[in-house]
Design a protein around this motif. Structure first.
Motif, PDB file in Angstrom:
ATOM      1  N   ALA A   1       3.435   2.383 -12.025  1.00 50.05           N
ATOM      2  CA  ALA A   1       4.752   2.397 -11.379  1.00 50.05           C
ATOM      3  C   ALA A   1       4.761   1.534 -10.131  1.00 50.05           C
ATOM      4  O   ALA A   1       5.729   0.795  -9.870  1.00 50.05           O
ATOM      5  CB  ALA A   1       5.140   3.833 -11.035  1.00 50.05           C
ATOM      6  N   ALA A   2       3.683   1.604  -9.335  1.00 49.26           N
ATOM      7  CA  ALA A   2       3.603   0.792  -8.125  1.00 49.26           C
ATOM      8  C   ALA A   2       3.535  -0.703  -8.472  1.00 49.26           C
ATOM      9  O   ALA A   2       4.140  -1.534  -7.785  1.00 49.26           O
ATOM     10  CB  ALA A   2       2.383   1.200  -7.300  1.00 49.26           C
ATOM     11  N   LEU A   3       2.817  -1.038  -9.539  1.00 50.21           N
ATOM     12  CA  LEU A   3       2.737  -2.441  -9.946  1.00 50.21           C
ATOM     13  C   LEU A   3       4.091  -2.948 -10.420  1.00 50.21           C
ATOM     14  O   LEU A   3       4.481  -4.094 -10.122  1.00 50.21           O
ATOM     15  CB  LEU A   3       1.698  -2.610 -11.055  1.00 50.21           C
ATOM     16  N   ASP A   4       4.821  -2.128 -11.140  1.00 48.85           N
ATOM     17  CA  ASP A   4       6.166  -2.499 -11.571  1.00 48.85           C
ATOM     18  C   ASP A   4       7.045  -2.800 -10.364  1.00 48.85           C
ATOM     19  O   ASP A   4       7.767  -3.804 -10.310  1.00 48.85           O
ATOM     20  CB  ASP A   4       6.751  -1.355 -12.402  1.00 48.85           C
ATOM     21  N   TYR A   5       6.960  -1.929  -9.363  1.00 50.42           N
ATOM     22  CA  TYR A   5       7.743  -2.123  -8.132  1.00 50.42           C
ATOM     23  C   TYR A   5       7.317  -3.420  -7.451  1.00 50.42           C
ATOM     24  O   TYR A   5       8.161  -4.212  -7.005  1.00 50.42           O
ATOM     25  CB  TYR A   5       7.517  -0.938  -7.196  1.00 50.42           C
ATOM     26  N   LYS A   6       6.021  -3.653  -7.393  1.00 50.22           N
ATOM     27  CA  LYS A   6       5.508  -4.840  -6.704  1.00 50.22           C
ATOM     28  C   LYS A   6       5.988  -6.122  -7.378  1.00 50.22           C
ATOM     29  O   LYS A   6       6.418  -7.085  -6.699  1.00 50.22           O
ATOM     30  CB  LYS A   6       3.981  -4.780  -6.703  1.00 50.22           C
ATOM     31  N   LEU A   7       5.943  -6.173  -8.697  1.00 51.72           N
ATOM     32  CA  LEU A   7       6.371  -7.385  -9.396  1.00 51.72           C
ATOM     33  C   LEU A   7       7.871  -7.609  -9.257  1.00 51.72           C
ATOM     34  O   LEU A   7       8.322  -8.750  -9.118  1.00 51.72           O
ATOM     35  CB  LEU A   7       5.963  -7.293 -10.872  1.00 51.72           C
ATOM     36  N   LEU A   8       8.651  -6.530  -9.276  1.00 52.32           N
ATOM     37  CA  LEU A   8      10.091  -6.666  -9.033  1.00 52.32           C
ATOM     38  C   LEU A   8      10.347  -7.151  -7.599  1.00 52.32           C
ATOM     39  O   LEU A   8      11.219  -7.998  -7.368  1.00 52.32           O
ATOM     40  CB  LEU A   8      10.791  -5.325  -9.264  1.00 52.32           C
ATOM     41  N   LEU A   9       9.578  -6.618  -6.663  1.00 50.33           N
ATOM     42  CA  LEU A   9       9.731  -7.020  -5.269  1.00 50.33           C
ATOM     43  C   LEU A   9       9.400  -8.494  -5.090  1.00 50.33           C
ATOM     44  O   LEU A   9      10.080  -9.210  -4.339  1.00 50.33           O
ATOM     45  CB  LEU A   9       8.842  -6.149  -4.388  1.00 50.33           C
ATOM     46  N   ASP A  10       8.352  -8.948  -5.772  1.00 44.31           N
ATOM     47  CA  ASP A  10       7.965 -10.354  -5.670  1.00 44.31           C
ATOM     48  C   ASP A  10       9.118 -11.273  -6.060  1.00 44.31           C
ATOM     49  O   ASP A  10       9.265 -12.375  -5.508  1.00 44.31           O
ATOM     50  CB  ASP A  10       6.772 -10.646  -6.580  1.00 44.31           C
ATOM     51  N   GLU A  11       9.930 -10.845  -7.007  1.00 41.32           N
ATOM     52  CA  GLU A  11      11.061 -11.647  -7.475  1.00 41.32           C
ATOM     53  C   GLU A  11      12.363 -11.269  -6.769  1.00 41.32           C
ATOM     54  O   GLU A  11      13.433 -11.750  -7.151  1.00 41.32           O
ATOM     55  CB  GLU A  11      11.231 -11.461  -8.987  1.00 41.32           C
ATOM     56  N   GLU A  12      12.267 -10.410  -5.764  1.00 38.18           N
ATOM     57  CA  GLU A  12      13.435  -9.897  -5.029  1.00 38.18           C
ATOM     58  C   GLU A  12      14.455  -9.244  -5.962  1.00 38.18           C
ATOM     59  O   GLU A  12      15.668  -9.408  -5.814  1.00 38.18           O
ATOM     60  CB  GLU A  12      14.101 -10.999  -4.203  1.00 38.18           C
ATOM     61  N   LEU A  13      13.922  -8.443  -6.897  1.00 46.85           N
ATOM     62  CA  LEU A  13      14.779  -7.752  -7.853  1.00 46.85           C
ATOM     63  C   LEU A  13      14.897  -6.262  -7.561  1.00 46.85           C
ATOM     64  O   LEU A  13      15.549  -5.539  -8.323  1.00 46.85           O
ATOM     65  CB  LEU A  13      14.250  -7.974  -9.283  1.00 46.85           C
ATOM     66  N   ILE A  14      14.259  -5.779  -6.485  1.00 48.90           N
ATOM     67  CA  ILE A  14      14.513  -4.411  -6.039  1.00 48.90           C
ATOM     68  C   ILE A  14      15.894  -4.407  -5.387  1.00 48.90           C
ATOM     69  O   ILE A  14      16.116  -5.133  -4.409  1.00 48.90           O
ATOM     70  CB  ILE A  14      13.448  -3.938  -5.037  1.00 48.90           C
ATOM     71  N   PRO A  15      16.835  -3.628  -5.911  1.00 46.84           N
ATOM     72  CA  PRO A  15      18.196  -3.682  -5.348  1.00 46.84           C
ATOM     73  C   PRO A  15      18.201  -3.272  -3.875  1.00 46.84           C
ATOM     74  O   PRO A  15      17.573  -2.278  -3.501  1.00 46.84           O
ATOM     75  CB  PRO A  15      18.975  -2.666  -6.197  1.00 46.84           C
ATOM     76  N   PRO A  16      18.894  -4.022  -3.027  1.00 46.29           N
ATOM     77  CA  PRO A  16      18.987  -3.613  -1.617  1.00 46.29           C
ATOM     78  C   PRO A  16      19.782  -2.317  -1.496  1.00 46.29           C
ATOM     79  O   PRO A  16      20.708  -2.071  -2.272  1.00 46.29           O
ATOM     80  CB  PRO A  16      19.720  -4.785  -0.956  1.00 46.29           C
ATOM     81  N   ASN A  17      19.405  -1.497  -0.547  1.00 49.58           N
ATOM     82  CA  ASN A  17      20.122  -0.246  -0.319  1.00 49.58           C
ATOM     83  C   ASN A  17      21.478  -0.531   0.319  1.00 49.58           C
ATOM     84  O   ASN A  17      21.578  -1.309   1.267  1.00 49.58           O
ATOM     85  CB  ASN A  17      19.319   0.673   0.592  1.00 49.58           C
ATOM     86  N   ILE A  18      22.500   0.117  -0.198  1.00 45.90           N
ATOM     87  CA  ILE A  18      23.842   0.037   0.362  1.00 45.90           C
ATOM     88  C   ILE A  18      24.261   1.452   0.720  1.00 45.90           C
ATOM     89  O   ILE A  18      24.213   2.351  -0.123  1.00 45.90           O
ATOM     90  CB  ILE A  18      24.860  -0.572  -0.627  1.00 45.90           C
ATOM     91  N   GLN A  19      24.661   1.670   1.953  1.00 36.42           N
ATOM     92  CA  GLN A  19      25.041   3.004   2.413  1.00 36.42           C
ATOM     93  C   GLN A  19      26.431   2.947   3.022  1.00 36.42           C
ATOM     94  O   GLN A  19      26.661   2.235   3.995  1.00 36.42           O
ATOM     95  CB  GLN A  19      24.016   3.505   3.441  1.00 36.42           C
ATOM     96  N   ARG A  20      27.360   3.671   2.398  1.00 36.08           N
ATOM     97  CA  ARG A  20      28.750   3.690   2.861  1.00 36.08           C
ATOM     98  C   ARG A  20      29.297   2.271   3.063  1.00 36.08           C
ATOM     99  O   ARG A  20      29.932   1.962   4.064  1.00 36.08           O
ATOM    100  CB  ARG A  20      28.883   4.523   4.133  1.00 36.08           C
ATOM    101  N   GLY A  21      29.020   1.423   2.092  1.00 33.38           N
ATOM    102  CA  GLY A  21      29.537   0.069   2.118  1.00 33.38           C
ATOM    103  C   GLY A  21      28.757  -0.907   2.968  1.00 33.38           C
ATOM    104  O   GLY A  21      29.096  -2.088   3.028  1.00 33.38           O
ATOM    105  N   GLN A  22      27.704  -0.454   3.634  1.00 27.39           N
ATOM    106  CA  GLN A  22      26.912  -1.301   4.521  1.00 27.39           C
ATOM    107  C   GLN A  22      25.510  -1.498   3.950  1.00 27.39           C
ATOM    108  O   GLN A  22      24.824  -0.524   3.620  1.00 27.39           O
ATOM    109  CB  GLN A  22      26.806  -0.659   5.909  1.00 27.39           C
ATOM    110  N   ALA A  23      25.087  -2.746   3.831  1.00 29.23           N
ATOM    111  CA  ALA A  23      23.730  -3.025   3.387  1.00 29.23           C
ATOM    112  C   ALA A  23      22.727  -2.579   4.447  1.00 29.23           C
ATOM    113  O   ALA A  23      23.000  -2.633   5.649  1.00 29.23           O
ATOM    114  CB  ALA A  23      23.557  -4.515   3.101  1.00 29.23           C
ATOM    115  N   LEU A  24      21.571  -2.135   4.000  1.00 29.95           N
ATOM    116  CA  LEU A  24      20.497  -1.723   4.896  1.00 29.95           C
ATOM    117  C   LEU A  24      19.360  -2.737   4.841  1.00 29.95           C
ATOM    118  O   LEU A  24      19.148  -3.403   3.824  1.00 29.95           O
ATOM    119  CB  LEU A  24      19.968  -0.342   4.508  1.00 29.95           C
TER     120      LEU A  24
END
Length: 610
Positions: A127-150
């Motif tokens: 699971a951590a490797l999956d996250y890491k490879l997605l992160l490398d490609e900037e495919l981890i969705p950015p967090n959005i909270q009440r319409g504001q990106a974090l």
């Protein structure tokens, strides 16, 4: 902060960083006014008068504080500076000189699993490797909270990030840096078993992950190779528990004794993360939490940003080095890891069977002096762990939804319950810290909120006044809860005094002479400054259905660390304090159980007929 709800945010992990608003820099007048307001409920009239006098001196036109604040304003507008807090965070975290193990690192206890150790560990690695490879490609969705990106910046510190001890201030070895641009290219992790360390290649030569079956084979190979416990005087992980300057000297000695030790350190420090396999099953949840907080230091490398810890029965959690990572980032990471089946993570990462992964022992050459050093570090940390009292408090029948049904903010409810329990356990209201996330700002991390307000004091007074009617108590509770919510919103919007005033103090210490502003500032010796920051309760929350408990060590000799997981249907708390005051912590736990029920009943009976 005004949020533009119509803004279209980037879907790339780091795509919004430059579009985020900057952390507001308060004025001296605003911070001083809030400082007086925040500290006043904790002070006598005489102490408050002394504090006011020092604040007036601090704000004088010719005060060194004016010069230092002007320097901070210039720094905030300097090209390449993301926030006026850019130097504050390294000073706060990397500048601390005590041990970080138990004192600074924090942990999460994961949700239960029916898998045993090797399968659970292999699944977490996948699971951590999956996250890491997605992160490398900037495919981890950015967090959005009440319409504001974090801000997602902290994700850069998840993999191959290691704190390096220094004589004066620590440094951090990380990817996405000038020295190591872009994502980590490491293909290995470090696995601990019975104090023995092993390199495990989890990515093949072409960067493709090993399958779950391959990873399990590698872990079984490590368990077999490490079946004999490491000698007590050769488990170098113990050294990571030392005070930082002392550990820096030991690390230098390691490199001096044998050049191979430098290679061993390099293997550990560049590893994607650590996996710590324990050779026992915890007796209960409480013991699992304690082991995640400190455990056997032979089986840890506390400087590593991320260490996944898996017990014999598959119970698992994470220990996190705090300098670059806050709880909200780790929650996102853990929620993603635990939110899909290991098989799904493995499939999505493109894992391919490549046979038994490469494994190799990570060994150090030690002379007699270093062996004595390892033994002493182990004994000292075991002593500190033994001198730390902890407890867990669980409410299976109360959660955030219950508080909302009573018409109150869930966090305000539990924070007021803490205040009432503390008053009853210790006889007074004491300084209380709460961490408030500020990731809606560029490079935002947290703000320091001080919970005690005049309304809080009036609330606990009313609860302890036998003559006070239920209506009076409810009114005092609701006034305190409303004030709590208002102050939390101020902190979220950057309107808080402590970190601003603290950074001015740090700037003066670093640059006072060259700025011509070296004259001591009396504010930092006032009862207000010293009392407000002398925690009796240090609190922080981690709301995630994927974790059972969150925890950290106490911050001072009289403090109770209060780490809580407040979910819609349940509420779990992990407490820690120095053993000499353990009886007060246990009294606090008992009073907290009673306070939650009492306040719940009080608010539920709000018929307006008292």
């Amino acid at each position: 902060m005004t949020v533009n709800s119509t803004q279209e945010w980037s879907t790339r992990t780091f795509g919004n960083e430059d579009s985020l608003p900057r952390v507001p820099l308060p004025t001296l007048e605003d911070s001083c006014a809030r400082f007086l307001e925040w500290s006043a409920p904790l002070l006598t009239e005489a102490e408050l008068a002394r504090t006011r006098d020092a604040v007036a001196e601090f704000l004088a036109p010719d005060s060194p504080a004016r010069t230092v604040h002007a320097a901070l304003e210039r720094y905030d507008t300097t090209e390449g500076v993301h926030s006026w807090l850019d130097t504050f965070w390294p000073a706060r975290y990397l500048g601390r000189r005590d041990r970080i193990a138990l004192n600074a690192n924090f942990f999460f206890l994961f949700e239960e699993s029916d898998q045993q150790q090797v399968q659970r560990a292999a699944g977490l690695i996948a699971a951590a490797l999956d996250y890491k490879l997605l992160l490398d490609e900037e495919l981890i969705p950015p967090n959005i909270q009440r319409g504001q990106a974090l801000s997602m910046e902290q994700n850069k510190y998840l993999f191959s990030a290691t704190r390096i001890p220094g004589a004066v201030q620590d440094t951090v070895r990380v990817p996405y840096s000038a020295e190591r641009p872009g994502p980590s290219s490491a293909r290995h992790i470090v696995v601990f078993f019975r104090g023995n360390m092993f390199r495990l290649d989890v990515l093949g030569p072409d960067g493709v992950p090993h399958t779950l079956e391959d990873l399990a084979l590698g872990l079984l190979e490590i368990r077999k190779a490490g079946s004999e416990r490491c000698a007590p005087d050769s488990a170098v992980g113990h050294l990571t528990t030392k005070a930082r300057a002392e550990w820096a000297a030991s690390r230098q000695a390691l490199s001096t004794v044998d050049p191979g030790n430098t290679d061993a350190l390099d293997t550990i420090e560049t590893a994607l993360f650590c996996v710590c396999l324990e050779d026992f099953a915890p007796e209960d949840t409480h013991q699992a939490c304690d082991q995640l907080l400190h455990g056997d230091s032979a089986n840890r490398w506390f400087d590593k940003a991320v260490s996944l810890i898996v017990f014999e029965d598959g119970t698992a959690g994470i220990n996190v080095e705090h300098c670059g990572l806050d709880g909200t980032t780790i929650l996102n990471f853990v929620d993603t890891m635990l939110g899909s089946a290991p098989e799904e993570h493995s499939r999505r990462s493109g894992a391919r069977s490549q046979g038994l992964p490469n494994t190799a022992a990570v060994e150090f050459v030690l002379d007699d002096e270093l062996r004595a050093d390892v033994r002493a570090a182990a004994a000292a940390f075991a002593q500190q762990a033994g001198d730390t009292a902890t407890s867990t408090v669980s409410f299976a029948d109360f959660g955030g939804n219950d508080a909302k049904a009573l018409g109150v903010s869930p966090d305000a409810f539990v924070q007021l319950a803490y205040q009432l329990a503390h008053r009853r356990a210790k006889g007074f209201v004491g300084a209380t810290y709460e961490s408030i996330a500020t990731r809606q700002y560029r490079r935002g991390r947290t703000e320091a909120m001080r919970v005690v307000t005049p309304e809080v004091v009036r609330f606990v007074d009313a609860m302890e006044d036998s003559a006070a009617s239920p209506a009076t108590r409810r009114g005092a509770f609701r006034a305190a809860a409303e004030k709590h919510v208002a102050r939390a919103k101020e902190c979220q919007s950057g309107q808080a005094p402590e970190q601003h005033l603290w950074e001015l103090q740090l700037i003066q210490q670093r640059h006072g002479e060259e700025l011509g502003a070296a004259e001591p500032l009396a504010l930092y010796e006032t009862p207000g400054w010293l009392t407000m920051r002398n925690d009796y309760l240090s609190t922080s929350s981690a709301p995630s259905t994927r974790i059972r408990f969150f925890g950290f060590g106490s911050t001072s000799s009289q403090c109770i660390g209060v780490a809580y997981v407040l979910l819609p249907d349940r509420f779990n708390v992990y407490l820690s304090t120095p053993r000499p005051v353990a009886d007060r912590m246990h009294a606090f736990a008992d009073e907290l159980r009673a306070a939650v029920g009492e306040l719940r009943e009080l608010l539920a009976s709000d018929t307006g007929q008292d």
